[in-house]
Enzyme design. Sequence first.
Site, PDB file in Angstrom:
ATOM      1  N   GLY B  87       0.862  -1.170   0.055  1.00 28.04           N
ATOM      2  CA  GLY B  87      -0.024   0.017   0.045  1.00 28.04           C
ATOM      3  C   GLY B  87       0.968   1.363   0.157  1.00 28.04           C
ATOM      4  O   GLY B  87       1.697   1.285  -0.302  1.00 28.04           O
ATOM      5  N   LEU B  88       0.464   2.211   0.623  1.00 24.14           N
ATOM      6  CA  LEU B  88       1.089   3.503   0.660  1.00 24.14           C
ATOM      7  C   LEU B  88       1.316   4.010  -0.785  1.00 24.14           C
ATOM      8  O   LEU B  88       2.482   4.597  -0.911  1.00 24.14           O
ATOM      9  CB  LEU B  88       2.310   3.759   1.520  1.00 24.14           C
ATOM     10  CG  LEU B  88       2.017   3.242   3.076  1.00 24.14           C
ATOM     11  CD1 LEU B  88       3.385   3.359   3.887  1.00 24.14           C
ATOM     12  CD2 LEU B  88       1.311   4.208   3.753  1.00 24.14           C
ATOM     13  N   CYS B  89       0.358   3.798  -1.401  1.00 24.97           N
ATOM     14  CA  CYS B  89       0.717   4.463  -3.012  1.00 24.97           C
ATOM     15  C   CYS B  89      -0.610   5.314  -3.074  1.00 24.97           C
ATOM     16  O   CYS B  89      -0.920   5.309  -4.465  1.00 24.97           O
ATOM     17  CB  CYS B  89       0.953   3.552  -3.759  1.00 24.97           C
ATOM     18  SG  CYS B  89       0.199   1.947  -3.940  1.00 24.97           S
ATOM     19  N   GLY B  90      -1.051   6.175  -2.278  1.00 26.70           N
ATOM     20  CA  GLY B  90      -2.306   6.819  -2.649  1.00 26.70           C
ATOM     21  C   GLY B  90      -3.464   5.924  -3.148  1.00 26.70           C
ATOM     22  O   GLY B  90      -3.746   4.900  -2.588  1.00 26.70           O
TER      23      GLY B  90
END
Lengths: 141, 288
Positions: B87-90
Amino acid sequence: MAMTMHVNIVSAEQEIFSGTAEVVVAPAAMGEVGIYPRHTQMLTSLKPGEVRITKQGGEEEAIYVSGGILEVQPHVVTILSDTAVRAQDLDEAAAMEAKQKAEQALKDRSDEMDLADAQSQLAEAVAQLQAIQRIRKKISR
Amino acid sequence: MASGKEIRTQIKSVQNTQKITSAMEMVAASKMRRAQERVSASRPYAEKIRDVIHHLAYANAEYKHPYLIGREDVKRVGYIIISSDRGLCGGLNTNMFKKAVIDMRAWTSKGAEVEFCTIGSKAGGFFKRIKGKIRAQASHLGDTPSVSDIIGTVKVMLDAYDEGEIDRLFLVFNEFVNTMTQAPQVEQLLPVVATEREAELEHHWDYIYEPDAKTVLDGLLIRYIESLVYQGVVENAACEMAARMVAMKAATDNAGELIGDLQLAYNKARQAAITQEISEIVSGAAAV
């Protein structure tokens, strides 16, 4: 000067060779084939082996391919090389593995776990939001 | 009003977060460059195989492969969904899932059933949660995905098509437009849609097939589908890195803003405390 044709050898991950050649010898499924310019259209699968290209001017180059597809048009020869060794049973094994993974994931399914996971994530997000709001309020005061 | 010490702890923690996000941004930037190189490296193969398929559509073939023939009655639809593993990709994955779900609804409203094959753990998790029927799964392809990683999953879906268990196959992935924009795409894989081009080769001709048309076309079309999926995988990887870079840059900027605000609050609190102390001393001295 000898007639030439364009030769492209590509694999899914990179371009291997592109240039003009006088002759191409490739390990086709039914035996080795030599292709000269103005060969009729042909489509055949390749066995793992060596592709020998006689480049314009007579210089020779040999490239190893692990199977693939050879397409011949009168002035263009295209070799779509495989990156992995392909065999029916190997493909079958890969397919089985992918299926098993899906089944494994299905077995692991426990709704409570997912719900708990989602809830904890939500709680975390709410807490973060509250913290930010608190900080903002403090600052504006 | 928070005490000076409390605010100082907050500033420290935000600074630590900022360090992490800025490091992630730099890592994503360098990985993105490599991912983009892989996209361009895989392009020649995709182009060449598309040319061959295109020729094939023109060739007056005596044998028509089932992948090239459309099916009128669509009872089941298959999707190959490509997502990132982390994750952590908008909103990258969420936007794509949304698009996939909208497309899926269009089919279910027509009475077709939907099946999935997921590549990447985020897609696996999402479609498990919405109780989609997942046929095959692959994840953790890493930063350098190879064709052999996807052969199995693709074969499962192709087998399903061969056996008539699905009548259409779609590929869902993110297209890399540029660093700021990634566009989710739904592409039809099966039956193969031949691109239209004006007839350059007018006379009728057919290939010489060795050993025979069926074997060669089988091999060719499977590779064609695989190359499309592989292209999707590398493109999606480039998108992931670009989206992460942008998201982490925004996070770093936000953290910087927050630190500035907190610093101001800290200074004010400190000033207030000093003023109070002075006024206490002065009033104490006046009372003597």
